[in-house]
Structure formats: structure tokens, C-alpha cells
Enzyme design. Structure first.
Site, PDB file in Angstrom:
ATOM      1  N   LYS A   1      11.293  12.475  -5.638  1.00  0.00           N
ATOM      2  CA  LYS A   1      10.691  13.451  -4.723  1.00  0.00           C
ATOM      3  C   LYS A   1       9.290  12.973  -4.391  1.00  0.00           C
ATOM      4  O   LYS A   1       8.441  12.845  -5.269  1.00  0.00           O
ATOM      5  CB  LYS A   1      10.649  14.836  -5.358  1.00  0.00           C
ATOM      6  CG  LYS A   1       9.991  15.872  -4.440  1.00  0.00           C
ATOM      7  CD  LYS A   1      10.086  17.279  -4.972  1.00  0.00           C
ATOM      8  CE  LYS A   1       9.360  18.246  -4.042  1.00  0.00           C
ATOM      9  NZ  LYS A   1       9.464  19.633  -4.500  1.00  0.00           N
TER      10      LYS A   1
ATOM     11  N   LYS B   1      14.276  12.817  -1.841  1.00  0.00           N
ATOM     12  CA  LYS B   1      13.676  13.814  -0.956  1.00  0.00           C
ATOM     13  C   LYS B   1      12.299  13.358  -0.506  1.00  0.00           C
ATOM     14  O   LYS B   1      11.508  12.981  -1.366  1.00  0.00           O
ATOM     15  CB  LYS B   1      13.568  15.126  -1.732  1.00  0.00           C
ATOM     16  CG  LYS B   1      12.890  16.246  -0.991  1.00  0.00           C
ATOM     17  CD  LYS B   1      12.747  17.440  -1.890  1.00  0.00           C
ATOM     18  CE  LYS B   1      12.043  18.541  -1.120  1.00  0.00           C
ATOM     19  NZ  LYS B   1      11.782  19.698  -1.941  1.00  0.00           N
TER      20      LYS B   1
HETATM   21  C1  PBG Z   1       8.642  22.869  -4.226  1.00  0.00           C
HETATM   22  C2  PBG Z   1       9.632  22.507  -3.189  1.00  0.00           C
HETATM   23  C3  PBG Z   1       9.306  21.986  -1.946  1.00  0.00           C
HETATM   24  C4  PBG Z   1      10.484  21.814  -1.258  1.00  0.00           C
HETATM   25  C5  PBG Z   1      11.533  22.228  -2.086  1.00  0.00           C
HETATM   26  N1  PBG Z   1      10.979  22.649  -3.280  1.00  0.00           N
HETATM   27  C6  PBG Z   1       7.997  21.722  -1.324  1.00  0.00           C
HETATM   28  C7  PBG Z   1       6.944  21.068  -2.094  1.00  0.00           C
HETATM   29  O1  PBG Z   1       7.207  20.292  -3.021  1.00  0.00           O
HETATM   30  O2  PBG Z   1       5.803  21.359  -1.781  1.00  0.00           O
HETATM   31  C8  PBG Z   1      10.542  21.279   0.144  1.00  0.00           C
HETATM   32  C9  PBG Z   1      11.773  21.490   0.911  1.00  0.00           C
HETATM   33  C10 PBG Z   1      11.642  21.259   2.353  1.00  0.00           C
HETATM   34  O3  PBG Z   1      10.597  20.850   2.893  1.00  0.00           O
HETATM   35  O4  PBG Z   1      12.628  21.514   3.034  1.00  0.00           O
HETATM   36  N2  PBG Z   1       9.071  22.936  -5.520  1.00  0.00           N
END
Ligand code: PBG
Length: 322
Positions: free
Chosen positions: A193, A246
Site C-alpha cells: 500500500k 494499492k
Molecule cells: C485507510 C484507507 C485508505 C483507503 C482505504 N483505506 C486511505 C488512506 O490510506 O489514506 C483508500 C481507498 C481509496 O482511495 O479508494 N486505512
């Protein structure tokens, strides 16, 4: 003379030689839940995507199930006054999120529900971990994530999705779940991520942006590829059932890298910003949104993601049904 064009001469031949095709069963639909009744509010930066009150969420899930879309990733929009440093609301079994999971499973036992494990929707700091003197504390965060995951498992979660990027959380959660008898609850690790600008619209949806600083001490540097192998190795050894990359579209090389090196199913998260870019350009008439959607999803699958989390899931399912 070799003529590769012969294999493209008709739709029949093209579909015969087609290597990858997205199906509705590959997709996970992220859904946002808010407090209240008979309410839905559109996320202004994500046209067509709503925050649903629980009753409306059930209707939305019912509509999706009829389209063959059966897996949902739920995210809560928590009222500001319920947020605190320790994200206590995240393991309140009478809270919005946990009650919603229970209701969804009660109404649709055959739906597959993926839950989110991270502090940010409940944290007054807007971070995925516990903040002390501007630093994110790793091991102290694990204890909170553990309570969160167990509460979700008790509510009926099928898949736990740790999206927090703390070190050691997959192993920690796996052990905790197993000790409590939840050996059947799966873990989809947010393995690679990245600290990405493409999460902006999601943070609008949940009002969960960090109050100070950024997420770069826990989410990965977009410049790095080899580091994804380290994360994947750890998640696999710690007991993850799926590895996720991601965002997806700007990170297809990372999807491919994990696909080539690991036997676990790979998921790609086609994140909020990737959705919004297509919607915005389509609204301006600059691209064909429908074609861009199908192409994006197909390319994520081609790169090696068998599973795709995408805000396009319902739209794609509707399209397949036509
Ligand atoms: C946070 C989380 C995020 C997303 C899913 N869980 C955003 C972040 O890490 O700030 C992003 C999902 C998306 O942008 O569609 N735990």
C-alpha cells in the site's frame, strides 16, 4: 509473412483468443456507511458513489446481489464527536460499523463481507495508527487493531482487511483470530500500500484525512518496487490469504511482481482517485467512461490481479447484465 492481424479480424476470433476477461465474481465493491436513516449522500469527488445509512445500504447490497456482485468492502463514516486518539469507537460493538456488519450478514448470509482494520476513520488524528509526539507508534497500534478485528469477526466479517500498514499486523491478527476460534476468517493484507495522492476522494468520503503530517512513515514510497517483495514475504509468512496492491493502475508492475513471485491470489485496489479521474474526464466528454472502465479493469487483471476492489463494481455488473 506473419500476420498477427488475422487473430483480430472479427469479434468472434478476438474473443476466442482473448487472454483475460473480467467477470463480476472477480470484483469487490467498496461501500460507505453513515449514521442515520433513509439517507444517502453522494461523495462530491466520486460521482455515482454514495454514503448510505444502514437501511439504504441493505437495499444497495440487495440490488448488487441480484446483479451477481456478492463481495463488499465496508467503510464507516464516523461522526467527528465519536473520534478520539485511541479510535475507541472502532471496537464498540454497539457502534455504527459493527451493527452494520451484523445487519448485513443477518439479511444476506451469502454475501461476503470484507471489513477494514485501520484507525483512521475513528481517529481524531486522522492516522491509521496511534500518534504520540507526531510519531506513529507501531506495536501500541497493533493492540487496537486486534480489538477492532476481533469485534468485526464476532459481528460476522468474512474477510478482515488490515489497511493500516503497521509492521507485524497480519501475524498479530492471525494469532488473535485463531486463539478466539475465528480460524475461518480470512485476511486480505494490504501488502503493498503506497503513500498515494490517489486516495484523496476516499478521505473526502470518510472525512478521514490526517490532521497533521502525512502517511509516509507507514505507507510505501511510490518509487519502490523491491520493498513490495519484503512486504509480501512477511504477509505470506504471517498468514495472509490474499496479497493486495494499492493503488492498482499506476502500480501494475507491482501487481505483476507479486503475481510472478507468490502463489497467493493477488488483489488490486482500483482506488478512489482512479475512479474519479475517469468520471471527471468522462463528464467533460474527454474520454468514453464506459470503455475506460472496462479497459482499466481488464488491464489490472492482465497484470495479475485475480481480484479487483473497485468503485466501478456495480456499474460493471449492470453492464454485464445488459
Ligand atoms: C485507510 C484507507 C485508505 C483507503 C482505504 N483505506 C486511505 C488512506 O490510506 O489514506 C483508500 C481507498 C481509496 O482511495 O479508494 N486505512
Amino acid at each position: 509473412m506473419r500476420r498477427p492481424r488475422r487473430n483480430r479480424k472479427s469479434e468472434v476470433i478476438r474473443s476466442m483468443v482473448r487472454e483475460h476477461e473480467v467477470t463480476v465474481s472477480d470484483l469487490i465493491f467498496p461501500l460507505f456507511v453513515i449514521d442515520g436513516k433513509v439517507t444517502k449522500s453522494e461523495v462530491s469527488s466520486m460521482p455515482g458513489i454514495f454514503r448510505f445509512s444502514q437501511d439504504f445500504l441493505l437495499k444497495e447490497i440487495e440490488a448488487c446481489m441480484k446483479l451477481g456482485l456478492k463481495t463488499f468492502a465496508l467503510f464507516p463514516n464516523i461522526n467527528e464527536e465519536l473520534k478520539d486518539k485511541y479510535a475507541k469507537e472502532s471496537h464498540n460493538d454497539l457502534g455504527l460499523y459493527i451493527r452494520t456488519i451484523e445487519e448485513v450478514k443477518r439479511n444476506f448470509p451469502e454475501a461476503c463481507i470484507m471489513t477494514d482494520v485501520a484507525m483512521d476513520p475513528y481517529s481524531s488524528d486522522g492516522h491509521d495508527g496511534l500518534v504520540k509526539d507526531g510519531k506513529i507508534l507501531n506495536d501500541e497500534t497493533l493492540m487496537i487493531l486486534g480489538k477492532m478485528a476481533l469485534t468485526q469477526a464476532r459481528a460476522g466479517a468474512d474477510i478482515i482487511g488490515p489497511s493500516d500498514m503497521m509492521d507485524g499486523r497480519v501475524g498479530y491478527l492471525r494469532e488473535l483470530l485463531d486463539n478466539e476460534g475465528f480460524t475461518d476468517v480470512s485476511i486480505m493484507a494490504y501488502t503493498a500500500k503506497y503513500a498515494s495522492a490517489f486516495y484523496g476522494p476516499f478521505r473526502d468520503a470518510l472525512n478521514s484525512a490526517p490532521k497533521a503530517g502525512d502517511k509516509k512513515t507507514y505507507q510505501m514510497d511510490p518509487a519502490n518496487q523491491a520493498e513490495a517483495l519484503i512486504e509480501a514475504e512477511l504477509d505470506m509468512v504471517e498468514g495472509a490469504d490474499f496479497l493486495m496492491v494499492k493503488p492498482a493502475l499506476a502500480y501494475l508492475d507491482v501487481i505483476k511482481l507479486l503475481y510472478d513471485n507468490f502463489e497467493l491470489p493477488i488483489a488490486g485496489y482500483n482506488v478512489s482517485g482512479e475512479y474519479s479521474m475517469v468520471k471527471a474526464a468522462a463528464a467533460k466528454g474527454w474520454i468514453d467512461g464506459d470503455k475506460a472502465m472496462v479497459e482499466s479493469l481488464t488491464c489490472i487483471k492482465r497484470a495479475g490481479a485475480k481480484i479487483i476492489l473497485t468503485y466501478f463494481a456495480k456499474e460493471f455488473a449492470e453492464r454485464q447484465g445488459r
